[in-house]
Motif scaffolding. Structure first.
Motif, mmCIF file in Angstrom:
data_model
loop_
_atom_site.group_PDB
_atom_site.id
_atom_site.type_symbol
_atom_site.label_atom_id
_atom_site.label_comp_id
_atom_site.label_asym_id
_atom_site.label_seq_id
_atom_site.Cartn_x
_atom_site.Cartn_y
_atom_site.Cartn_z
ATOM 1 N N ASP A 56 1.083 -1.070 -0.345
ATOM 2 C CA ASP A 56 -0.244 0.278 -0.466
ATOM 3 C C ASP A 56 0.689 0.810 0.158
ATOM 4 N N LYS A 57 0.463 2.934 -0.107
ATOM 5 C CA LYS A 57 0.670 3.694 -0.379
ATOM 6 C C LYS A 57 0.605 4.722 0.411
ATOM 7 N N VAL A 58 1.055 5.704 0.876
ATOM 8 C CA VAL A 58 0.624 6.908 1.569
ATOM 9 C C VAL A 58 0.008 7.920 0.603
ATOM 10 N N ARG A 59 -1.176 7.896 0.597
ATOM 11 C CA ARG A 59 -1.838 9.263 -0.206
ATOM 12 C C ARG A 59 -1.926 10.656 -0.725
ATOM 13 N N MET A 60 -1.467 10.745 -1.634
ATOM 14 C CA MET A 60 -1.494 12.152 -1.885
ATOM 15 C C MET A 60 -2.737 12.774 -1.990
ATOM 16 N N LEU A 61 -3.586 14.194 -1.098
ATOM 17 C CA LEU A 61 -4.592 14.461 -0.991
ATOM 18 C C LEU A 61 -4.804 15.804 -1.231
ATOM 19 N N TRP A 62 -5.725 16.236 -1.520
ATOM 20 C CA TRP A 62 -5.819 18.307 -2.087
ATOM 21 C C TRP A 62 -6.521 18.709 -0.472
ATOM 22 N N GLN A 63 -6.183 19.037 0.337
ATOM 23 C CA GLN A 63 -6.343 19.468 1.254
ATOM 24 C C GLN A 63 -6.765 18.966 2.255
ATOM 25 N N HIS A 64 -5.881 17.009 2.382
ATOM 26 C CA HIS A 64 -6.716 16.713 3.383
ATOM 27 C C HIS A 64 -8.464 15.727 3.054
ATOM 28 N N GLU A 132 5.214 7.631 17.745
ATOM 29 C CA GLU A 132 4.592 6.306 16.745
ATOM 30 C C GLU A 132 3.326 7.220 16.286
ATOM 31 N N VAL A 133 3.165 7.199 14.470
ATOM 32 C CA VAL A 133 1.616 7.807 13.928
ATOM 33 C C VAL A 133 1.658 6.350 13.244
ATOM 34 N N GLU A 134 -0.072 6.293 12.960
ATOM 35 C CA GLU A 134 -0.346 5.183 11.628
ATOM 36 C C GLU A 134 -0.740 7.038 10.583
ATOM 37 N N LEU A 135 0.816 6.607 9.656
ATOM 38 C CA LEU A 135 0.247 7.612 8.883
ATOM 39 C C LEU A 135 -0.857 7.095 7.725
ATOM 40 N N TRP A 136 -1.302 8.241 7.684
ATOM 41 C CA TRP A 136 -2.672 8.059 6.145
ATOM 42 C C TRP A 136 -2.046 8.550 4.632
ATOM 43 N N GLU A 137 -1.881 10.091 4.912
ATOM 44 C CA GLU A 137 -2.135 10.307 3.594
ATOM 45 C C GLU A 137 -0.952 11.921 3.778
ATOM 46 N N VAL A 138 -0.221 12.325 2.672
ATOM 47 C CA VAL A 138 0.275 13.979 3.121
ATOM 48 C C VAL A 138 -0.148 14.415 1.888
ATOM 49 N N SER A 139 -1.125 15.888 1.865
ATOM 50 C CA SER A 139 -1.465 16.546 1.266
ATOM 51 C C SER A 139 -0.626 17.773 1.264
ATOM 52 N N LEU A 140 -1.296 18.904 0.306
ATOM 53 C CA LEU A 140 -1.312 19.947 -0.633
ATOM 54 C C LEU A 140 -1.438 20.972 0.594
ATOM 55 N N VAL A 141 -1.355 21.481 1.200
ATOM 56 C CA VAL A 141 -2.571 22.699 1.376
ATOM 57 C C VAL A 141 -1.865 23.964 1.713
ATOM 58 N N THR A 142 -3.271 24.672 2.422
ATOM 59 C CA THR A 142 -2.771 26.544 1.556
ATOM 60 C C THR A 142 -2.477 26.792 2.722
ATOM 61 N N PHE A 143 -2.308 25.795 4.533
ATOM 62 C CA PHE A 143 -1.652 26.709 5.790
ATOM 63 C C PHE A 143 -1.716 25.417 6.596
ATOM 64 N N PRO A 144 -0.857 24.393 6.384
ATOM 65 C CA PRO A 144 0.238 23.378 7.068
ATOM 66 C C PRO A 144 0.075 23.874 8.345
ATOM 67 N N MET A 145 -0.289 22.687 9.331
ATOM 68 C CA MET A 145 0.052 22.837 11.119
ATOM 69 C C MET A 145 0.943 23.155 11.388
ATOM 70 N N LEU A 146 1.902 22.604 10.553
ATOM 71 C CA LEU A 146 4.092 23.231 10.216
ATOM 72 C C LEU A 146 3.340 23.834 9.944
ATOM 73 N N PRO A 147 4.441 25.148 10.149
ATOM 74 C CA PRO A 147 4.441 25.625 8.928
ATOM 75 C C PRO A 147 5.902 25.887 8.503
ATOM 76 N N GLU A 148 6.829 24.915 8.760
ATOM 77 C CA GLU A 148 8.089 25.064 8.187
ATOM 78 C C GLU A 148 8.000 23.418 6.928
ATOM 79 N N ALA A 149 6.669 23.106 6.806
ATOM 80 C CA ALA A 149 6.277 22.078 5.918
ATOM 81 C C ALA A 149 5.883 21.948 4.831
ATOM 82 N N LYS A 150 6.682 23.144 4.066
ATOM 83 C CA LYS A 150 6.127 23.360 2.676
ATOM 84 C C LYS A 150 7.286 22.007 1.036
ATOM 85 N N VAL A 151 6.668 22.628 0.088
ATOM 86 C CA VAL A 151 6.889 21.562 -0.674
ATOM 87 C C VAL A 151 8.522 22.709 -1.521
#
Length: 176
Positions: A56-64, A132-151
């Protein structure tokens, strides 16, 4: 233009070419997000291993939004800085073309993780520290909860050092 992203415009509509790769840090270890959470190194290892074992894979979503996948993450891994992702926007998906145009214009550049907490604890600063977390997805977002997380984010060490200085200054002001 975002490194690794190539967008061409045909008749006013963005068209992704073969160079439509995006990458960056979706999470950086030790930094506190706007919700008061910090992720420890190793927090994603078991989840990534389980996904890989299942094929399986981590999903790429738009805005979660689970109804709006926009691409695929070809590489998701932990390194010494955080959770690094590299993937492709899908040119046949309308929202992916819109995301590419927004990335190119600099209107968005945030990355954000969707996960379920497996193990966490509070530290002396009152932060919830995710072990420990169960990672489901990584989204492209306008406002990330962690402002340093950027493309395109490559300078995680500098960001961590600056964040630690701000944290130390804030602690000094509170106790002084």
């Amino acid at each position: 233009m975002t490194p690794g992203l190539e967008v061409k415009f045909a008749g006013g509509v963005p068209t992704l070419t073969d160079g439509h790769v995006i990458e960056g840090y979706a999470s950086l270890f030790g930094l506190t997000d706007q919700g008061g959470d910090a992720v420890l190194a190793g927090a994603f290892v078991n989840s990534l291993r389980k996904l890989s074992t299942k094929g399986d894979k981590v999903r790429m979503l738009w805005q979660h939004d689970p109804a709006r996948p926009i691409g695929v993450w070809d590489e998701v891994r932990e390194d010494e800085k955080g959770l690094w992702v590299k993937g492709r926007l899908l040119p046949d998906v309308e929202q992916a073309r819109e995301a590419a145009a927004l990335l190119t214009a600099g209107a968005i550049d945030g990355l954000s993780i969707g996960y379920r907490t497996i193990r966490a604890q509070r530290d002396e600063k009152g932060r919830r520290v995710l072990a420990e977390v169960e990672l489901w997805e990584v989204s492209l977002v306008t406002f990330p909860m962690l402002p340093e997380a950027k493309v395109g984010r490559k300078d995680a060490d500098d960001l961590r050092e600056i964040a630690n200085l701000f944290s130390a200054a804030t602690d000094a002001l509170r106790t002084g």
